[in-house]
Design a protein around this motif. Structure first.
Motif, short mmCIF file in Angstrom:
data_model
loop_
_atom_site.label_atom_id
_atom_site.label_comp_id
_atom_site.label_asym_id
_atom_site.label_seq_id
_atom_site.Cartn_x
_atom_site.Cartn_y
_atom_site.Cartn_z
N LYS A 1 44.58 52.31 46.98
CA LYS A 1 44.61 52.62 45.59
C LYS A 1 43.68 51.39 44.87
O LYS A 1 43.13 51.59 43.83
N THR A 2 43.73 49.99 45.41
CA THR A 2 42.97 49.00 44.98
C THR A 2 41.47 49.14 44.91
O THR A 2 40.63 48.88 44.37
N ALA A 3 41.13 49.70 46.39
CA ALA A 3 39.62 49.76 46.67
C ALA A 3 39.22 50.97 45.80
O ALA A 3 37.90 50.82 45.60
N SER A 4 39.95 51.94 45.51
CA SER A 4 39.38 52.99 44.65
C SER A 4 39.51 52.76 43.29
O SER A 4 38.91 53.62 42.44
N ALA A 5 40.28 51.86 42.45
CA ALA A 5 40.49 51.89 41.10
C ALA A 5 39.15 51.32 40.56
O ALA A 5 38.29 50.60 41.20
N PRO A 6 38.78 51.91 39.43
CA PRO A 6 37.64 51.54 38.77
C PRO A 6 37.62 49.95 38.42
O PRO A 6 36.55 49.41 38.21
N LEU A 7 38.66 49.60 37.85
CA LEU A 7 38.97 48.10 37.58
C LEU A 7 40.24 47.43 38.08
O LEU A 7 41.06 48.31 38.06
N THR A 8 40.09 46.20 38.48
CA THR A 8 41.45 45.67 39.03
C THR A 8 41.58 44.31 38.40
O THR A 8 40.23 43.64 38.51
N ALA A 9 42.71 43.97 37.75
CA ALA A 9 42.74 42.84 37.32
C ALA A 9 43.86 41.83 38.08
O ALA A 9 44.93 42.42 38.31
N ILE A 10 43.57 40.56 38.41
CA ILE A 10 44.55 39.71 38.94
C ILE A 10 44.95 38.99 37.60
O ILE A 10 44.12 38.12 36.90
N LEU A 11 46.16 38.99 37.44
CA LEU A 11 46.90 38.32 36.55
C LEU A 11 47.53 36.83 37.13
O LEU A 11 48.40 37.01 38.00
N ALA A 12 47.34 35.92 36.68
CA ALA A 12 47.62 34.58 37.17
C ALA A 12 47.95 33.73 35.92
O ALA A 12 47.76 33.78 35.03
N VAL A 13 48.75 32.59 36.43
CA VAL A 13 48.97 31.57 35.47
C VAL A 13 48.35 30.16 35.71
O VAL A 13 48.28 30.11 36.95
N ASP A 14 48.09 29.68 34.81
CA ASP A 14 47.42 28.28 34.83
C ASP A 14 48.66 27.37 34.65
O ASP A 14 49.31 27.11 33.64
N ASN A 15 48.75 26.69 35.67
CA ASN A 15 50.01 25.73 35.84
C ASN A 15 49.45 24.53 35.12
O ASN A 15 50.39 23.72 34.98
N GLU A 16 48.44 24.21 34.82
CA GLU A 16 47.76 23.05 33.91
C GLU A 16 47.66 23.67 32.36
O GLU A 16 46.82 23.00 31.77
N PHE A 17 48.45 24.62 32.02
CA PHE A 17 48.17 25.40 30.83
C PHE A 17 48.31 24.49 29.57
O PHE A 17 47.61 24.60 28.48
N HIS A 18 48.99 23.19 29.73
CA HIS A 18 49.20 22.30 28.64
C HIS A 18 48.08 21.50 28.19
O HIS A 18 48.03 20.95 27.11
N SER B 1 48.55 30.34 39.99
CA SER B 1 49.46 31.14 40.77
C SER B 1 49.39 32.50 40.26
O SER B 1 49.51 32.93 39.17
N VAL B 2 49.17 33.61 41.19
CA VAL B 2 48.89 34.88 40.99
C VAL B 2 50.54 35.35 40.68
O VAL B 2 51.45 34.99 40.99
N LEU B 3 50.59 36.22 39.47
CA LEU B 3 51.78 36.82 38.71
C LEU B 3 51.72 38.45 39.45
O LEU B 3 52.78 38.79 39.75
N ALA B 4 50.61 39.03 39.13
CA ALA B 4 50.59 40.45 39.54
C ALA B 4 49.10 40.95 39.66
O ALA B 4 48.23 40.22 39.34
N VAL B 5 48.90 42.02 40.34
CA VAL B 5 47.55 42.62 40.52
C VAL B 5 47.79 44.00 39.88
O VAL B 5 48.79 44.67 39.86
N VAL B 6 46.96 44.32 39.05
CA VAL B 6 46.80 45.45 38.20
C VAL B 6 45.55 46.55 38.34
O VAL B 6 44.63 45.75 37.94
N ASN B 7 45.85 47.70 38.78
CA ASN B 7 44.58 48.53 38.87
C ASN B 7 44.69 49.23 37.40
O ASN B 7 45.62 49.52 36.96
N ILE B 8 43.34 49.58 36.98
CA ILE B 8 43.23 49.96 35.51
C ILE B 8 42.12 51.00 35.56
O ILE B 8 41.14 50.94 36.12
N GLY B 9 42.52 52.11 34.69
CA GLY B 9 41.57 53.25 34.64
C GLY B 9 42.32 54.44 34.10
O GLY B 9 43.37 54.55 33.67
N LYS B 10 41.41 55.62 33.86
CA LYS B 10 42.04 56.85 33.52
C LYS B 10 42.73 57.49 34.99
O LYS B 10 42.28 57.38 36.03
N PRO B 11 44.15 58.03 34.77
CA PRO B 11 44.52 58.47 35.94
C PRO B 11 44.08 59.50 36.55
O PRO B 11 43.30 60.36 36.05
#
Length: 196
Positions: free
Chosen positions: A77-94, A165-175
């Protein structure tokens, strides 16, 4: 009715929204993603910490690198999704925080220790990730958030600096066809809410 949001919007964002497992090949544009981000960036975070960082995986090479890190059930499903977003946190966000916090004097000092920053980044990044998913739904798209991946592998492959640090991977598109698993049960109000 005790909710201000109309029922159509309630359904779009919550009742009818589902985690998609297949997608059409209709592209998701940069303009759509920017509109999503420009909406959800106003979600609340503690002390206005904004640790979420988003990597959009569009290229065949980027897709291959990501799919290699996904668990077996998430590879296709990740290979075929039109877009995938890796959601991560910047541990140096401060480092990106405003120099002055009129409501939180000395706030930057709170983040001087890495374990504190990582805990704050994880909590606030998770809030921002949830808003990002709601924003995807608000754009009329479906989200397929996943936690089945090799986190260490993704961090090394996409964030070699050791600061993210990765939080989640999200596939995005029309179902796509057969996009939904049967809806799982939800706990009732009385099972979750207590009053003291």
């Amino acid at each position: 009715m005790t909710l201000e949001l109309d029922t159509v919007a309630q359904d779009l964002l919550f009742r009818e929204a589902r985690t998609a497992n297949t997608f059409t090949d209709e592209p998701v544009t940069d303009e759509q993603v920017q509109a999503i981000y420009d909406l959800v960036k106003f979600g609340p975070t503690a002390m206005n910490a904004q640790p979420l960082r988003i990597v959009l995986v569009r290229t065949p090479e980027g897709r291959r690198r990501l799919v290699d890190q996904m668990s077996e059930g998430n590879k296709a499903k990740t290979a075929s999704a039109p877009l995938t977003a890796i959601l991560a946190v910047d541990n140096e966000f401060h480092e990106e925080l405003p120099t002055q916090f009129p409501h939180f004097p000395g706030a930057k000092d709170v983040f001087s220790e890495r374990p504190v920053r990582e805990a704050v980044a994880s909590m606030n990044g998770s809030l921002q990730a949830a808003y990002f998913i709601i924003g995807i739904r608000a754009a009329g798209l479906a989200a397929g958030p996943m936690a089945g991946y090799d986190a260490e592998g993704i961090n090394k492959e996409f964030f070699g600096d050791g600061e993210h640090s990765v939080l989640a991977v999200v596939n995005i598109g029309k179902p796509g066809e057969d996009a939904w698993y049967p809806r799982g049960p939800r706990l009732a109000y009385d099972e979750v809410v207590t009053t003291v």
